[in-house]
Design a protein around this motif. Structure first.
Motif, short mmCIF file in Angstrom:
data_model
loop_
_atom_site.label_atom_id
_atom_site.label_comp_id
_atom_site.label_asym_id
_atom_site.label_seq_id
_atom_site.Cartn_x
_atom_site.Cartn_y
_atom_site.Cartn_z
N VAL A 394 0.86 -1.18 0.00
CA VAL A 394 0.00 0.00 0.00
C VAL A 394 0.90 1.23 0.00
O VAL A 394 1.76 1.38 0.87
N VAL A 395 0.71 2.11 -1.00
CA VAL A 395 1.57 3.28 -1.17
C VAL A 395 0.85 4.52 -0.68
O VAL A 395 -0.28 4.81 -1.10
N TRP A 396 1.55 5.26 0.22
CA TRP A 396 1.00 6.48 0.80
C TRP A 396 1.82 7.69 0.36
O TRP A 396 3.04 7.60 0.24
N LYS A 397 1.12 8.81 0.17
CA LYS A 397 1.80 10.07 -0.13
C LYS A 397 1.83 10.92 1.14
O LYS A 397 0.79 11.13 1.78
N CYS A 398 3.02 11.38 1.51
CA CYS A 398 3.18 12.25 2.68
C CYS A 398 2.99 13.70 2.23
O CYS A 398 3.83 14.27 1.52
N CYS A 399 1.89 14.28 2.63
CA CYS A 399 1.57 15.64 2.21
C CYS A 399 2.35 16.67 3.03
O CYS A 399 2.86 16.37 4.12
N GLU A 400 2.44 17.87 2.49
CA GLU A 400 3.21 18.93 3.17
C GLU A 400 2.63 19.27 4.53
O GLU A 400 3.35 19.68 5.43
N ASP A 401 1.31 19.10 4.72
CA ASP A 401 0.69 19.43 6.01
C ASP A 401 0.82 18.29 7.03
O ASP A 401 0.25 18.36 8.12
N GLY A 402 1.57 17.23 6.67
CA GLY A 402 1.81 16.14 7.60
C GLY A 402 0.82 15.01 7.52
O GLY A 402 0.98 13.99 8.20
N THR A 403 -0.21 15.14 6.69
CA THR A 403 -1.20 14.08 6.57
C THR A 403 -0.73 13.04 5.54
O THR A 403 0.18 13.28 4.75
N LEU A 404 -1.38 11.89 5.58
CA LEU A 404 -1.08 10.81 4.65
C LEU A 404 -2.26 10.63 3.71
O LEU A 404 -3.42 10.64 4.14
N ALA A 405 -1.96 10.48 2.42
CA ALA A 405 -3.01 10.28 1.42
C ALA A 405 -2.72 9.00 0.66
O ALA A 405 -1.59 8.76 0.21
N LEU A 406 -3.75 8.17 0.54
CA LEU A 406 -3.61 6.93 -0.19
C LEU A 406 -3.46 7.24 -1.67
O LEU A 406 -4.10 8.15 -2.21
#
Length: 691
Positions: A394-406
């Motif tokens: 499962v690949v997650w994107k680390c957003c600039e605001d610190g959240t994780l997006a699938l």
């Protein structure tokens, strides 16, 4: 009577016995035999013995091993010399009688304790006399031995063949590494039994399951203690001969003797190869296997998390492990009487960090069939191996605001192209079907459902399938990359974006390249590029770009791989498309030209050449040649620089001394790369007899 039966000498007939027991390559002077199979000795007496034949029952042999041999723990046996013998236990039968000598056939049990033995002769109640020492090994040729292997070609390959191939690279670019197992080298048998002697349960040395687990535990502990991750300086690297990828024996000697420099090579496949050497040496059939895209450190979960920045660069490691580009293991062959029927055969040596049980209990033997069927409760490590070849990523994107997006990622399947050297050939054999059912098959679904139920019953994490999602505004991304990239060269990479909707999209595409080690650890960030464009409705856009070493901020480290990652995002959606490929770095080809057959003791010429396809001069070139039965000692040739576009050529002569299929190894080092290897096999035949 005792005086008349006094022993003058004892001939262990080592050359003949070792030939019959398939141990002649270890020694022709020391008696080394396999259990369950008779061997003969010749007793020479000080006086004629025919007058004492009625008293034969008072003459006995004693075989004993270990520091404190006893009959109770099966490390000592006393047995008379009869005229019949006993094929099930320790026995001796007289084959030939002469006035002052006997030829005696000695038979050992098919489940006897292995190791170094003393053989003594006892007459009546006199003090036993030492006749000599012999070494007893497992015997895959005997059906009643737990390591019995029925196929002769497999016995030759997995026990007697010292020339191996280990498969590295990626699932799309499998690269072979020639390897000298050297299980019959002069000191390997003693080193292997010295290693086993750390275990004081000698009475268990007749059980190959116990022996394999002990050896796996000890070798893993030695590797963890003795191997450093990387050389401290280039000088250290050049001076450490054990850093050369030539074979198991130098590494085994280093680990067990501690002489010389540390063993710098921390590649997992070295441990697998050394374990294979020790197992084969002691008579347990073994082979090295390679799993491409292997999930490791998952703690039993069938999902692996990977995290990437918005620019597509790997960002840390998840709690559920990581995917290795490749991972090597050792399989060994034996019955498993303590397990339910059907779980014998190939067993995976699975060493781990010592826990409460200590170093000697830090290795499990996992039946390959248990992995395929998902029988997780059979032995402790089945779940780990099952996950290694069945997990999803499962690949997650680390957003600039610190959240994780699938991300909308194509599922990264693991457990691909499980490979080993073919029997009797130098081809690669795919054995993936031994480990799992075909992807998407009914059998695979049934196994996964059974695992799901078992995990739920034990209150474990029931995440088996990757999360699915649907979006009303989709965008799809596909990558086309070469399977390999020439060292310091370039290649074309294509990215295809598909917009299936009726609305145009403003797309941001980021492409990045990182250098990764085989175990999925980031080695270096090399290059990245950003593109922005508008993708019209119901349109497919193909973008082709050049991937070149000249773009990179630095050269990739030795033995690393290129990981190309693409991330596409469009303004109307927070969902990112993700695609990734691992690319092997291919070095120049080291070519060898020589005949396929040769005569023993007849000089033979070989030619070695390498074309410099790089954009820089290869300097400090050293070519090394070696091969058991072909060259007495390793030879090193220091050659001049090779400019770009030029070809280096050299020739050398050698004289084969050993009949049979032999292998010539050639290795090259220079300022641009290290450990470039190749090999050629040659059949050596005996010279024709003079008329």
């Amino acid at each position: 009577m005792g005086q008349a039966l006094g022993i003058k000498s004892c001939d262990f007939k080592a050359a003949r016995n070792n030939e019959e027991h398939h141990t002649k390559d270890i020694s022709s002077k020391r008696l080394i035999v396999r259990r369950g199979q008779p061997f003969t000795i010749r007793l020479h007496f000080r006086a004629p013995v025919h007058a004492f034949l009625p008293a034969l029952k008072k003459v006995a042999l004693i075989a004993q091993t270990g520091e404190q041999p006893t009959k109770a723990n099966r490390t000592q046996a006393t047995f008379g010399i009869s005229s019949l013998g006993d094929r099930e236990g320790w026995s001796a039968a007289v084959e030939e009688r002469e006035a002052e000598s006997w030829t005696v056939s000695v038979t050992t049990p098919p489940d006897a304790v292995i190791g170094h033995y003393s053989l003594l002769l006892q007459v009546s109640r006199r003090k036993p006399r030492l006749l000599g020492q012999f070494t007893l090994l497992f015997n895959p040729w005997i059906r009643k031995d737990a390591v019995f292997l029925e196929n002769e070609a497999q016995r030759w390959e997995y026990l007697l063949n010292q020339n191996g191939l280990i498969y590295l690279g990626t699932a799309n670019c499998i690269q072979e590494e020639p390897w000298d197992f050297g299980q019959f080298e002069r000191d390997v048998l003693d080193l292997s039994l010295d290693l086993l002697s750390v275990d004081k349960q000698v009475e268990e040395w007749g059980n190959p399951v116990h022996v394999a687990r002990i050896l796996g535990s000890l070798l893993h502990a030695l590797k963890e203690k003795s191997v450093l991750p990387t050389p401290q300086t280039q000088a250290d690297q050049e001076g450490a001969s054990v850093n050369k990828r030539r074979g198991s024996v130098p590494v085994l000697r280093q680990w067990l003797t501690g002489r010389g420099r540390p063993v710098y090579d921390c590649q997992a496949w070295v441990l697998a190869a050394v374990a294979c050497t020790v197992l084969r040496c002691l008579g347990i059939p073994a082979r090295v296997i390679t799993t491409f895209a292997s999930a490791q450190g998952t703690r039993g979960s069938l999902l692996v998390d990977e995290y990437y920045t918005e620019e597509g660069l790997q960002n840390g490691e998840g709690q559920r492990g990581r995917i290795w580009i490749f991972q090597t293991s050792t399989e060994c062959w034996m019955t498993r009487p303590a397990l339910p029927q059907g779980y014998g055969g190939w067993q995976i040596l699975y060493p781990s960090a010592p826990k409460q049980g200590g170093v000697l209990k830090a290795c499990d033997l996992v039946p390959v069939r248990a992995v395929k069927e998902g029988t997780l409760g059979l032995t402790p490590a089945v779940a780990d191996v099952f996950t290694a070849v069945n997990a999803s990523c499962v690949v997650w994107k680390c957003c600039e605001d610190g959240t994780l997006a699938l991300t909308n990622s194509n599922t990264k399947y693991v457990g691909n192209n499980i490979s080993t050297k073919g029997v009797g050939s130098d081809r690669c054999e795919d054995i993936t079907q031994n480990y799992k059912y075909p992807e998407g098959s009914l059998q695979e679904k049934e196994v996964l459902e059974r695992v799901q139920i078992e995990k739920l019953a034990h209150g474990e994490d029931n995440d088996i399938y990757p999360p699915s999602f649907e979006t009303a505004d989709p965008l799809y991304l596909f990558l086309e990359t070469p399977s390999s990239l020439p060292l310091r060269g370039d290649a074309q990479v294509s990215m295809t974006l598909v917009n299936p909707s009726d609305q145009e999209k403003d797309v941001q595409l980021t492409v990045g390249v990182q250098a990764m080690y085989y175990n999925g650890i980031l080695a270096a960030e090399l290059w990245r590029e950003k593109l922005s464009f508008t993708l019209s409705a119901n349109l497919e856009k193909r973008i082709t770009t050049s991937l070149s070493f000249s773009y990179f901020e630095r050269s990739p480290p030795e033995n690393s791989f290129l990981r190309l990652t693409a991330v596409a995002t469009h303004s109307a959606s927070s969902l990112s498309c993700f695609a990734q490929e691992d690319i092997a770095i291919c070095r120049p080809c080291l070519a060898i030209e020589m005949p396929e057959a040769a005569k023993q003791y007849q000089p033979l010429k070989a030619s070695v050449s390498i074309h410099n396809s790089l954009d820089a001069t290869m300097k400090d070139c050293v070519i090394s040649i070696f091969g058991r039965g072909l060259i007495h000692r390793e030879r090193n040739y220091r050659l001049g620089p090779v400019r770009p576009g030029n070809t280096l050529c050299t020739q050398f002569w050698f004289t084969p001394t050993k009949v049979g299929l032999q292998r010539l190894y050639v290795e090259m080092d220079c300022n641009m790369f290290q450990n470039l290897t190749n090999y050629r096999s040659i059949t050596v035949v005996a010279p024709e007899l003079a008329a």
